[in-house]
Design an enzyme around this catalytic site. Structure first.
Site, PDB file in Angstrom:
ATOM      1  N   GLU A  89       0.806  -1.212   0.000  1.00 19.46           N
ATOM      2  CA  GLU A  89       0.000   0.000   0.000  1.00 19.46           C
ATOM      3  C   GLU A  89       0.840   1.264   0.000  1.00 19.46           C
ATOM      4  OE1 GLU A  89      -1.893   0.165   4.159  1.00 19.46           O
ATOM      5  OE2 GLU A  89      -1.304  -1.891   3.821  1.00 19.46           O
ATOM      6  N   CYS A 102       3.695   8.307   0.231  1.00 24.87           N
ATOM      7  CA  CYS A 102       4.354   7.386   1.151  1.00 24.87           C
ATOM      8  C   CYS A 102       4.317   5.998   0.514  1.00 24.87           C
ATOM      9  CB  CYS A 102       3.585   7.412   2.473  1.00 24.87           C
ATOM     10  SG  CYS A 102       4.100   6.153   3.637  1.00 24.87           S
ATOM     11  N   CYS A 109       6.698  -7.142   7.041  1.00 26.29           N
ATOM     12  CA  CYS A 109       7.853  -6.555   7.725  1.00 26.29           C
ATOM     13  C   CYS A 109       8.335  -7.535   8.794  1.00 26.29           C
ATOM     14  CB  CYS A 109       7.451  -5.233   8.374  1.00 26.29           C
ATOM     15  SG  CYS A 109       8.822  -4.316   9.108  1.00 26.29           S
ATOM     16  N   CYS A 113       6.907  -4.160  15.282  1.00 26.39           N
ATOM     17  CA  CYS A 113       6.696  -3.120  16.296  1.00 26.39           C
ATOM     18  C   CYS A 113       5.296  -3.275  16.890  1.00 26.39           C
ATOM     19  CB  CYS A 113       6.861  -1.733  15.674  1.00 26.39           C
ATOM     20  SG  CYS A 113       8.535  -1.439  15.080  1.00 26.39           S
ATOM     21  N   CYS A 116       2.134  -1.515  15.164  1.00 25.89           N
ATOM     22  CA  CYS A 116       2.081  -1.409  13.706  1.00 25.89           C
ATOM     23  C   CYS A 116       1.430  -2.645  13.077  1.00 25.89           C
ATOM     24  CB  CYS A 116       3.500  -1.227  13.178  1.00 25.89           C
ATOM     25  SG  CYS A 116       3.607  -1.096  11.391  1.00 25.89           S
ATOM     26  N   CYS A 336       0.551   2.418   8.402  1.00 23.56           N
ATOM     27  CA  CYS A 336       1.289   1.337   7.757  1.00 23.56           C
ATOM     28  C   CYS A 336       0.609  -0.025   7.880  1.00 23.56           C
ATOM     29  CB  CYS A 336       2.646   1.172   8.429  1.00 23.56           C
ATOM     30  SG  CYS A 336       3.660   2.598   8.312  1.00 23.56           S
TER      31      CYS A 336
HETATM   32  N1  SAH Z   1      10.297   0.624   9.215  1.00 23.14           N
HETATM   33  C1  SAH Z   1      10.394   2.037   9.073  1.00 23.14           C
HETATM   34  C2  SAH Z   1       9.347   2.643   8.174  1.00 23.14           C
HETATM   35  C3  SAH Z   1       7.931   2.216   8.390  1.00 23.14           C
HETATM   36  S1  SAH Z   1       7.111   2.902   9.779  1.00 23.14           S
HETATM   37  C4  SAH Z   1      10.395   2.689  10.435  1.00 23.14           C
HETATM   38  O1  SAH Z   1      10.247   2.001  11.420  1.00 23.14           O
HETATM   39  O2  SAH Z   1      10.596   3.890  10.504  1.00 23.14           O
HETATM   40  C5  SAH Z   1       6.947   4.570   9.348  1.00 23.14           C
HETATM   41  C6  SAH Z   1       6.330   5.421  10.459  1.00 23.14           C
HETATM   42  O3  SAH Z   1       4.934   5.118  10.615  1.00 23.14           O
HETATM   43  C7  SAH Z   1       6.999   5.154  11.765  1.00 23.14           C
HETATM   44  O4  SAH Z   1       7.443   6.286  12.412  1.00 23.14           O
HETATM   45  C8  SAH Z   1       5.930   4.433  12.520  1.00 23.14           C
HETATM   46  O5  SAH Z   1       6.094   4.662  13.840  1.00 23.14           O
HETATM   47  C9  SAH Z   1       4.636   5.016  11.972  1.00 23.14           C
HETATM   48  N2  SAH Z   1       3.474   4.148  12.238  1.00 23.14           N
HETATM   49  C10 SAH Z   1       3.367   2.847  12.015  1.00 23.14           C
HETATM   50  N3  SAH Z   1       2.193   2.358  12.460  1.00 23.14           N
HETATM   51  C11 SAH Z   1       1.536   3.401  13.007  1.00 23.14           C
HETATM   52  C12 SAH Z   1       0.278   3.545  13.637  1.00 23.14           C
HETATM   53  N4  SAH Z   1      -0.526   2.510  13.846  1.00 23.14           N
HETATM   54  N5  SAH Z   1      -0.091   4.790  14.066  1.00 23.14           N
HETATM   55  C13 SAH Z   1       0.732   5.841  13.879  1.00 23.14           C
HETATM   56  N6  SAH Z   1       1.930   5.762  13.283  1.00 23.14           N
HETATM   57  C14 SAH Z   1       2.341   4.557  12.863  1.00 23.14           C
END
Ligand code: SAH
Length: 349
Positions: A89, A102, A109, A113, A116, A336
């Site tokens: 996406e 984006c 992945c 995290c 996420c 994401c």
């Molecule tokens: N792996 C990379 C890029 C992907 S995440 C990284 O970790 O930076 C990109 C951004 O989106 C990150 O700062 C992450 O914290 C944020 N993100 C991911 N899931 C989210 C969510 N559910 N709500 C808000 N921000 C989110």
């Protein structure tokens, strides 16, 4: 094996055309047409026979838009299908100065995290350089844009699904392709790469001669607590990440940015604000606060806008450069991996 046409640079197209015995100007013709988002069947200035051969050897459109969702705030989400029917996406955000896209760098992945959606099923596969580029080309065409000065997409952020530095070679290859003079030609200065903090690759990137903006997902000023939110923190300490950022700044002269997703009760207290100030004060960096987009499979809560502004106020008062990112696309599962997750659920039923 059939290849992805956008994986090849202009020079590589020149070599390929030389091997086929076609006239040398075809290389530029094909390269620009691919960057416009055309399929081979649309490249009518090329003979039918050669177009058919190209179609047998290559996939022209490496990421096809199969679904779009528009948020009330104007943010638009795209679901792309890849040659093997995997989906990734992208999110398009409209700002005063133009569009920012984006994009995803991996299907799924490995980082997992806690907040996420991208890591819910682990890593499926890496995207190739031409697939990452293909997401941009497809949306640029969808917007009526062309290559070079006529492109509609001004900025790109590698913040979709995946960890770009876990797919290092293809990500760096992409950064070179996207700024090729005869292609869509987006300047590397208008590209931000977001990493969860893979330290050795951050050092490597500093040596690469690409001038992208480096963004690091921090999410906590304390190593022990960060490990709970981001399993990758078990491998690299915050101190090591800050050293790598300082090195990136030294090599490239580019200020770095920390992303910080505010999770209620986990990382948004006064103690955390103080921790951040102690850690980051005086460094050439900026902090981007993001309110959590709640993911139903993950048991974490976001705070209110008021609480986010309060946290921001503490950081600014403490001498940090920080902003709260406008919350966008919440109604369309903007964060994401959320859209792919919905897609997987729908197709399982
Ligand atoms: N792996 C990379 C890029 C992907 S995440 C990284 O970790 O930076 C990109 C951004 O989106 C990150 O700062 C992450 O914290 C944020 N993100 C991911 N899931 C989210 C969510 N559910 N709500 C808000 N921000 C989110």
């Amino acid at each position: 094996m059939k290849r992805i046409a956008l994986d090849s640079s202009f020079i590589e197209w020149k070599n390929y055309i030389a091997e086929t015995g076609e006239k040398s100007f075809r290389a530029k013709q094909i390269f620009t047409a691919l960057n416009r988002g055309l399929d081979f069947s649309e490249m009518t200035e090329i003979s039918k026979t050669f177009r058919d051969k190209l179609g047998e050897d290559f996939y022209a459109q490496s990421a096809k838009i199969i679904k779009t969702l528009k948020s009330a705030d104007g943010t638009e989400k795209f679901l792309f299908s890849l040659y093997d029917n995997n989906v990734v996406e992208g999110v398009l955000m409209k700002y005063k100065y133009g569009y920012t896209l984006c994009v995803s760098t991996q299907v799924g992945c490995r980082m997992n995290c806690a907040f996420c959606a991208s890591g819910l099923h682990g890593l499926v596969r890496n995207l190739s350089r031409g697939e990452i580029l293909g997401e941009i080309i497809a949306v640029n065409r969808y917007l009526g844009g062309d290559i070079g000065n006529k492109r509609k997409i001004i900025n790109v952020v590698l913040m979709g699904s995946g960890e770009p530095l876990d797919n290092y070679a293809e990500t760096v290859g992409f950064l070179r392709l996207v700024s090729e003079p005869d292609g869509i030609n987006i300047s590397q200065r208008n590209i931000s790469l977001s990493t969860c903090g893979l330290v050795p690759q951050m050092y490597k990137l500093a040596e690469e001669g690409v001038s992208v903006n480096l963004t690091v997902s921090l999410h906590s000023p304390f190593d022990e607590e960060r490990k709970r939110i981001m399993p990758v923190a078990k491998s690299y300490s915050i101190r090591e990440i800050l050293d790598a950022c300082a090195y990136y700044f030294e090599k490239t002269g580019r200020r770095y940015i920390f992303e910080y997703v505010l999770i209620k009760g986990e990382n948004d207290t006064e103690r955390h604000a103080e921790g951040l100030i102690g850690l980051l004060k005086g460094r050439p960096c900026h902090i981007n606060l993001i309110r959590l987009n709640e993911v139903k499979e993950r048991n974490l809560k976001g705070g209110t806008e008021k609480e986010a502004y309060r946290f921001l106020g503490l950081l600014v008062k403490g001498g940090l450069s920080a902003t709260l990112r406008r919350k966008m696309g919440e109604d369309i599962d903007g964060a994401c991996g959320q859209l792919r997750q919905r897609y997987i659920e729908e197709n399982e039923n």
